[in-house]
Write a protein that holds these residues in place. Sequence first.
Motif, PDB file in Angstrom:
ATOM      1  N   ALA A  21       0.817  -1.214   0.000  1.00  0.00           N
ATOM      2  CA  ALA A  21       0.000   0.000   0.000  1.00  0.00           C
ATOM      3  C   ALA A  21       0.849   1.262   0.000  1.00  0.00           C
ATOM      4  CB  ALA A  21      -0.933  -0.009   1.213  1.00  0.00           C
ATOM      5  N   THR A  22       1.913   1.285   0.790  1.00  0.00           N
ATOM      6  CA  THR A  22       2.731   2.497   0.888  1.00  0.00           C
ATOM      7  C   THR A  22       3.838   2.560  -0.149  1.00  0.00           C
ATOM      8  OG1 THR A  22       4.328   1.531   2.436  1.00  0.00           O
ATOM      9  CG2 THR A  22       2.342   2.515   3.388  1.00  0.00           C
TER      10      THR A  22
ATOM     11  N   ALA B 263      -4.939   2.684   8.406  1.00  0.00           N
ATOM     12  CA  ALA B 263      -4.453   3.346   9.619  1.00  0.00           C
ATOM     13  C   ALA B 263      -2.935   3.248   9.723  1.00  0.00           C
ATOM     14  CB  ALA B 263      -5.110   2.724  10.845  1.00  0.00           C
ATOM     15  N   PHE B 264      -2.407   2.046   9.538  1.00  0.00           N
ATOM     16  CA  PHE B 264      -0.962   1.844   9.644  1.00  0.00           C
ATOM     17  C   PHE B 264      -0.218   2.584   8.529  1.00  0.00           C
ATOM     18  CE2 PHE B 264      -2.096  -2.605  11.445  1.00  0.00           C
ATOM     19  CZ  PHE B 264      -2.465  -2.028  12.641  1.00  0.00           C
ATOM     20  N   GLY B 265      -0.722   2.447   7.294  1.00  0.00           N
ATOM     21  CA  GLY B 265      -0.031   3.017   6.148  1.00  0.00           C
ATOM     22  C   GLY B 265       0.011   4.534   6.161  1.00  0.00           C
ATOM     23  N   LEU B 266      -1.129   5.175   6.369  1.00  0.00           N
ATOM     24  CA  LEU B 266      -1.160   6.638   6.391  1.00  0.00           C
ATOM     25  C   LEU B 266      -0.276   7.194   7.498  1.00  0.00           C
ATOM     26  CD1 LEU B 266      -4.983   7.207   5.770  1.00  0.00           C
ATOM     27  CD2 LEU B 266      -3.119   7.686   4.173  1.00  0.00           C
ATOM     28  N   THR B 267      -0.240   6.489   8.620  1.00  0.00           N
ATOM     29  CA  THR B 267       0.571   6.967   9.740  1.00  0.00           C
ATOM     30  C   THR B 267       2.055   6.924   9.418  1.00  0.00           C
ATOM     31  OG1 THR B 267      -1.095   6.244  11.333  1.00  0.00           O
ATOM     32  CG2 THR B 267       1.116   6.648  12.171  1.00  0.00           C
ATOM     33  N   VAL B 268       2.547   5.793   8.888  1.00  0.00           N
ATOM     34  CA  VAL B 268       3.987   5.691   8.654  1.00  0.00           C
ATOM     35  C   VAL B 268       4.455   6.644   7.555  1.00  0.00           C
ATOM     36  CG1 VAL B 268       4.123   3.322   9.491  1.00  0.00           C
ATOM     37  CG2 VAL B 268       3.726   3.732   7.060  1.00  0.00           C
ATOM     38  N   VAL B 269       3.623   6.876   6.546  1.00  0.00           N
ATOM     39  CA  VAL B 269       4.013   7.798   5.482  1.00  0.00           C
ATOM     40  C   VAL B 269       4.072   9.232   6.006  1.00  0.00           C
ATOM     41  CG1 VAL B 269       3.300   8.813   3.280  1.00  0.00           C
ATOM     42  CG2 VAL B 269       3.181   6.343   3.602  1.00  0.00           C
ATOM     43  N   ASP B 270       3.071   9.627   6.778  1.00  0.00           N
ATOM     44  CA  ASP B 270       3.089  10.990   7.311  1.00  0.00           C
ATOM     45  C   ASP B 270       4.152  11.150   8.393  1.00  0.00           C
ATOM     46  OD1 ASP B 270       1.635  13.512   6.847  1.00  0.00           O
ATOM     47  OD2 ASP B 270       1.247  13.418   9.005  1.00  0.00           O
ATOM     48  N   ASN B 271       4.416  10.094   9.146  1.00  0.00           N
ATOM     49  CA  ASN B 271       5.505  10.156  10.123  1.00  0.00           C
ATOM     50  C   ASN B 271       6.849  10.361   9.436  1.00  0.00           C
ATOM     51  OD1 ASN B 271       3.715   9.764  12.203  1.00  0.00           O
ATOM     52  ND2 ASN B 271       4.331   7.674  12.650  1.00  0.00           N
TER      53      ASN B 271
END
Length: 415
Positions: free
Chosen positions: A40-41, A103-111
């Motif tokens: 996904a990411t 949830a996991f994907g959006l978080t790690v990319v924005d982090n």
Amino acid sequence: MVGQLSLMAVLPVLTRAFGPAALGEYQVATAIAMTLQPLATLRVEFVLPATRYSANARRLYRTGVLAILVVAAVAIAVGIVLAVVGGGSGVSVSMMSAALMAAFGLTVVDNARLIRSGQLKLLARRNLISGLLAAGLQIVTVLVGGSILFAAFSILAARLISMAMTRGRGFARERVEAGDEDTPYTIRRIIPSIVSGVTATATSQSFVITSGALGAGSAAFVGVAQRAAGAPLTLIGQGLGQVVQSRLAPVVRARRPDLARLVRRQILILGTCSLAIAAAIIVGAPILAEPLLGEGWGAAGDIAALLAIPMAFQLVVGPLMPVLPMLARERLLAKLQIWRLVGTALVLALSLGMGIGLVGATIAFGAVTVAGYVVMLVIVLAETRKYDRSCHESFMALDIAQTNIRSMELCNDGD
């Protein structure tokens, strides 16, 4: 750390509110979501912090977010199709997988965006808000009698709210010297990155999925044990992992020959912390499992104790895995992860075929996991030393070239 503690504290609430069967579905959905996350990411979260040009970083960020939304939509579509054809538990698993993966994907990319710009205090605040919100929403789900499906969507809601509250500044323009262009993140790099990410997650989650062959309750026991054993390590690992990436990325961006020393230092710090926590889990998990998780969950404590050492190695190796993509060594990482997956699959297949039971399979899984992580540490150290030598040689060549230019200018002045 407080945010992670809150998620750890809510685990006994979930084990009491939902039986092993429902939590087994939740754990399977979590495993699927974590396996889909690299696809996904596109693994842009590994490359983005070390990207020099802001325009390239912004392009990577948008690509990652778009890919996440596409994969989530596909997972939801699968759930709808299963609902139409009467897919049973597959419907809820698909829907939970979509929510958790987003949830996991959006978080790690924005982090990764925050790490690149050095906004670590804002990142820590996000971790706190996200953990507290997720725990609170899951407790509300239990209080109102909601299903396990709503517990999964609570994670997505908490992540989205926390990101909105800690947006921070965008991609600031940076001065980049000539010759410091970014290595293009093309399909030749993306595919190995996805392969390595999917295989790595599949390897770590393979035990949850295959343990279902021993009964639905076994998958729940393994999933809860991994979460319980991993929670204390994650408390430190999440923060340390982000700090490690924020320290290594500037070295790669500046092409300084100091990467191997920093990596060795991080291994020492992470190893000391993880082994101390692992010792506490080995002693405390079997004793505290039923008092904390509820009656009938004692097996999860035994499994957590057996998984403590492998998960300690995961804490050491995990934060260092972005180093290889930063150095454009995605193919090497993909090969390593594929061999880990093949080895783990063979060991689990033999364990199940020999009928050694859940405890025996756990020991076998832990042994092959530790062996794979040791090999990866050795290779990461070798690659960082090679990078440092390359940087040093480049600096020496530049110094020689500048010296020659100054000599020619002096000669011209003398003439």
